[in-house]
Design an enzyme around this catalytic site. Sequence first.
Site, mmCIF file in Angstrom:
data_model
loop_
_atom_site.group_PDB
_atom_site.id
_atom_site.type_symbol
_atom_site.label_atom_id
_atom_site.label_comp_id
_atom_site.label_asym_id
_atom_site.label_seq_id
_atom_site.Cartn_x
_atom_site.Cartn_y
_atom_site.Cartn_z
ATOM 1 C CB CYS D 33 41.584 53.321 45.141
ATOM 2 S SG CYS D 33 41.478 54.423 43.739
ATOM 3 C CB CYS D 104 43.001 46.350 43.910
ATOM 4 S SG CYS D 104 42.304 45.343 45.213
#
Lengths: 417, 417, 125, 125
Positions: D33, D104
Site C-alpha cells: 500500500c 491512508c
Amino acid sequence: MGKSTNSAIFLDNAATTRTDPEVVAAMLPWLEQNFGSPATLYSMGSEAKQAIESARQSLAGLIGAESKDIFFTSGATESNNWVIKGVAEARAGKGRHIITNEAEHHSILMPLRHLEKKGWDVTYLPVDSDGLVDPDAVAASIRPDTVLITMVHANHEIGTIQPITEIGRIARESGVAFHVNAAQTVGHIPVDVQALGADLLSLSGHKFYGPKGVGALYIKRGVRIIPLLHGGSQEKKRRAGTHNVPGIVGLGEAARIASRDLVAEADQLGSLRDYIFAWVEENIEDVRINGHRRRRLPNNVNFSLEGIEGESIMLSLSYPTAEGARPVFISTGSACVSGSLEPSHILLALGMPAELAHGSVRISMAKGETREEIDYALEAIAAVAGRLREMSPVYKRGNKKCAAFDKTEGCDCEAAG
Amino acid sequence: MGKSTNSAIFLDNAATTRTDPEVVAAMLPWLEQNFGSPATLYSMGSEAKQAIESARQSLAGLIGAESKDIFFTSGATESNNWVIKGVAEARAGKGRHIITNEAEHHSILMPLRHLEKKGWDVTYLPVDSDGLVDPDAVAASIRPDTVLITMVHANHEIGTIQPITEIGRIARESGVAFHVNAAQTVGHIPVDVQALGADLLSLSGHKFYGPKGVGALYIKRGVRIIPLLHGGSQEKKRRAGTHNVPGIVGLGEAARIASRDLVAEADQLGSLRDYIFAWVEENIEDVRINGHRRRRLPNNVNFSLEGIEGESIMLSLSYPTAEGARPVFISTGSACVSGSLEPSHILLALGMPAELAHGSVRISMAKGETREEIDYALEAIAAVAGRLREMSPVYKRGNKKCAAFDKTEGCDCEAAG
Amino acid sequence: MYSEKVMDHFQNPRNMGEVENPDGVGEVGNPQCGDVMRITIKVDEKEDRIEDVRFKTLGCGAAIATSSMVTELAKGKRLDEAQEISKKVVADALGGLPPQKMHCSNLASDGLRKAIEDYRSRHGN
Amino acid sequence: MYSEKVMDHFQNPRNMGEVENPDGVGEVGNPQCGDVMRITIKVDEKEDRIEDVRFKTLGCGAAIATSSMVTELAKGKRLDEAQEISKKVVADALGGLPPQKMHCSNLASDGLRKAIEDYRSRHGN
Ligand SMILES: Cc1ncc(COP(=O)(O)O)c(C=O)c1O
Ligand SMILES: Cc1ncc(COP(=O)(O)O)c(C=O)c1O
C-alpha cells in the site's frame, strides 16, 4: 475598436468578443512561463492549481455560486451537451421527457434531436412574437416522466430575456432539474444561480471578453449528471482532461472584470441600444424591430429590413467600397447552410415570414462602444439598405406590404398601393 | 529550462510540455488583435478561417493525413471520449464488443468502463512485462460483434511503443475500426496514419510544445462516428463550438515546428535516455528499469527504486533543502487517489508487485534537454534515494529481496541474506 | 469565402437595373428563399442578338455577383449562344463559388433563359 | 497541496531512526500500500514516560511528516497521554492534511500506540 478612420467597427459581439487586454495579460505568464499541470505536486503544478482555484472563485462570485460547484469545460457547447446527455443518462430511470423551446441555440437543439433519435421525447414550447416563453406553458407541459427543463437565459439573436425565475420556480416545485444556458448573459447582466433557481448553468468565456475554447458548467450540489469527458481525475472526476490553465485563468480574469464593470456596461449599452432603435425607426423605412423591446440584452439590437437579404447587407457593410470608409461588422439571420439560404430558426419561431427573416440585421455591442461609432454604423446601414433596395426586384413592388407584425396573426400581407 | 543555478529542471514532459515560444508568438495576434470567429463572413472571420485551415494543413502534414480528415477538439481526452462513445454509437447495430489493453490511459479506460455499464463488452488484453501487447492476442480476440480496437501508440508512463502497424493490419483485415491514441507520440516520433493503418487517431497540443486545451481527432474518410459535441456547424458539423482560434493556431505552429525538429529531437533524447539508464544501473542499487528497453519513446525513462515510495521521491526532488539546489520535477506511478495510495494500473499490468510500483520514477524529457541538467538530476535522485532508504523501515531489511523481474513468474521474492 | 472576382461583381455590379420597354423578362427565385433575380433584355431582332441586358436581384453576395456576371456574359451574344450560359459557366467566370452557393444563389442563368424564352414566345418562336 | 508545516517535517524530519534497544516497537502499514511506519520507544519506567521515540517510515510526504510529528508530540509524554494522540491531533498539529491523506498516510499514531502496547505487554501490564 481602434480609433483610426479606416479601422473596423465591430458590432458582432454576440458571436464573440475581443479578449480584454487585462485578460490576455493575466494569461500570458501561464503561456510563457509556468506551463505546469495543476495535477502535479511540484511547485509549478501547485501554482497552476492555485491559479485555477482562484479563477473558479472569481467565476463563482460572478454568478452567485459556490466555487466547488463550478466545473471548467471547453465552452458553452460542451457545457450544453454535457447537461443534456449527462442529465438524460443519469435520470433515464425516472423518465425520458425534456422540455425546451423552439428558439434555442443549436448547441441545445442538436443534442436534443440526438436524444429524440434514441427514443427521448422533447417538448419544444413555442415563443411569442417577442420571443418569450410562457411560464404557464412550461408548467402545463410537465409530465411525470419529465426529467429536465432547459431554457436559454437570453436569446443570442434577438436578445429577449426569458422569465427564468418563474420557470425555475415551476421546475423546483415539480422536482425537475432546471438548466439555464447563460452563454449570452453571464458578464453582461446580473446572473445569480440562486435567484434564477438554476440547477445547472452554462457559460462561455469568449462571450464576455474572455478567451475562446474555455467555459464552465455550474452544477448545484446534489444534481446528478454523468460525465461527458471520462478519464483522469480532474475536476473531481466529473470532467477529465489536462486543465487549460491559461484559458481558465483568462476566464477567471474575465469574471473578475465583469463583476466590476457589468452594471456600468449594461447601463451604457442599454441606452445606446434604445438610441439605435429610435434612430432606425426614424431614418429607415419599412423596418421592423425583432425581439422584446425592453426585456432584452442591453447590447443586442435586431431588426429586419424589408425587400433585401442579410448576407448582402453584411458583406456590403464589411467590405465598403468608398475610399477611407470604415468596415462595419454585423450579423444576420440569413445564413447559407449546406445548399440553401436558410432563415434563422429563431426568427421563424417568432412567426416571422421567411422573407423578412432573410432581411434581418443583428447589432451586438461591446462595452466601451461609442455613440460616434454607432452613428457611423447606422448611416452605413441606411446607405446600404438604400442601395440594395434599389437593386431589389421585390422591394416596394406595390403588390405586397407587411403591416404590423403579430405572431398569432402572421404577417398581414395585403395588396398595397 | 532556464540556466540560472536555482532554476528548476523540468523532467515531467509526458504530463505537459512548455509551450514553445514560437507557438506563443504565433498565438498572440489571435489573442490580442484578431478575435473574429471563423464562422463569420467579414474580413476578421475570413482571416481566422484561413488561419485555422492553415493549422489544419500543418497538423495533417505532421501525421500524413489529408487536412479534411482533421477535426479540432479540446484535447486528447475529448478525442478519446469522442471515438469510444461515437464509434460505439455509430456501430452499435453491428455489435457491442471493443478490444483494448490493460495498460491504457484513463481517458480510454474510463469511457470504456462507462460503456460496459451500458451493456458493452470490452476485452482488456494483457501486456507483457515490457508493456507490449501481442498482436496475435488481438487477432484472437476479434469476434463477429467487434466494432472497435483502440490501442495507445506509446504508453505515457513507461514509454513502450506498441506494434501498431501489425495491429492495424489485423484490424483492417477484419473490417474493425482501429483507433490509435497517439497523445504521447505525435511530435516526438514519426506518426503516419497510413503506415499505422489508423482509422482514427487522437492527439493533444500540450504534449508536444503546443497549447493546453486543444487537440485533434483524425477521422479517416468514410469512418462513421456520432458527434460528441452537437450544435453549430463548425468542423463540418462533426464537432460544434466556437473555434478556439489562438489554440488551434498554436497547435498548427507546434505541428510545423515538430515536422522540422522531430527527428533531431528523437536522436538527441534517445541517447540521453540510454545514458540515464546506464547511469542509474551503474550508480543506484536495487533499481529496476520499467518498460521496453528499445521499443520506447526517446524522451521516456522509468525505473523503480526498491524500498521507497514515489511521492516522497518526487517531493524531495522538487523541494530541495540545500542552499542553491535546483528543484528537479519528475513524476511517479505512486498516486494518492481518493483515500488510498494507489500504484499505477500500468505498472501493475506489467505484473510488477505493488511495492515496487510505489517506488517508480518517471523522467520525461523535452527537446533541448542537456547532459548537464540530466547529470544534476541523476545525482539528486541518487541522493534522495539514499536518504529515503535510510529512513525506510523495509529497505534491505534482509527478509525479502526481489530478483530479476518477469511478469509471468511474478516478483521472485525470497528470503535473502 | 468569396473570390476577389465575386467580391468585385458584388461591390460593383454591372448592368444593374431594368431595360426600358424590355423585349423579354425573366424572373426566378422566391423571396421566402431569400433569392429573386429579374432579368430584362433588349433584343436586336435582325441579328437575334442581346443588345442590352439588366438585372435586379434580391439575395446574397453570390446571387448579386452571378447576376452581374450573367449580364456581362450575355451582352452582345446571339440568343442561342446566350441560352448556353450555364450555372457552371457563370461560376467559372467568377473564379468559382463556394460549394454551398453553387446552386441556391446561382439562378441568374435561369433568369436569362427565361427572359429569352419570354422574348421568343412574344415574338412567336 | 501540503501546508508549510507538513513540508517542514517532511524535509527536516525529527527523530528519524531507531531507538537502541527499544522498550517497545510498533509497526503499521503495508509496503504494497506504499506506507509502512515503524516506531521505536524508550520508556522511563519510573515515570511511565516516553524518554525517547524514533521513527522509520516508507511512504509519501504525509506519511513521513505525520511520523515526524507523532514523535515530537509523544516525546516526554506519559504513556497514557501519548496513547491519546489521535490522527486528528497529528493532522491539526501539522496545520491540516489534504483530505485524501487524512487516513491512508496518517498511521503514525497507530504505530505509536502499538509500540506502547508492545512495551506494556513486555512489561506485563
Ligand atoms: C446562446 C448560446 N449558447 C451557446 C453558445 C455556444 O458557445 P460556444 O460556441 O462558445 O461553445 C453560444 C454561442 O455560440 C450562444 O450564443
Ligand atoms: C496517452 C495519453 N492519452 C491521453 C491523454 C489526455 O490528454 P489531455 O489531458 O490533453 O486531454 C494523455 C495525457 O494526459 C496521455 O498521456
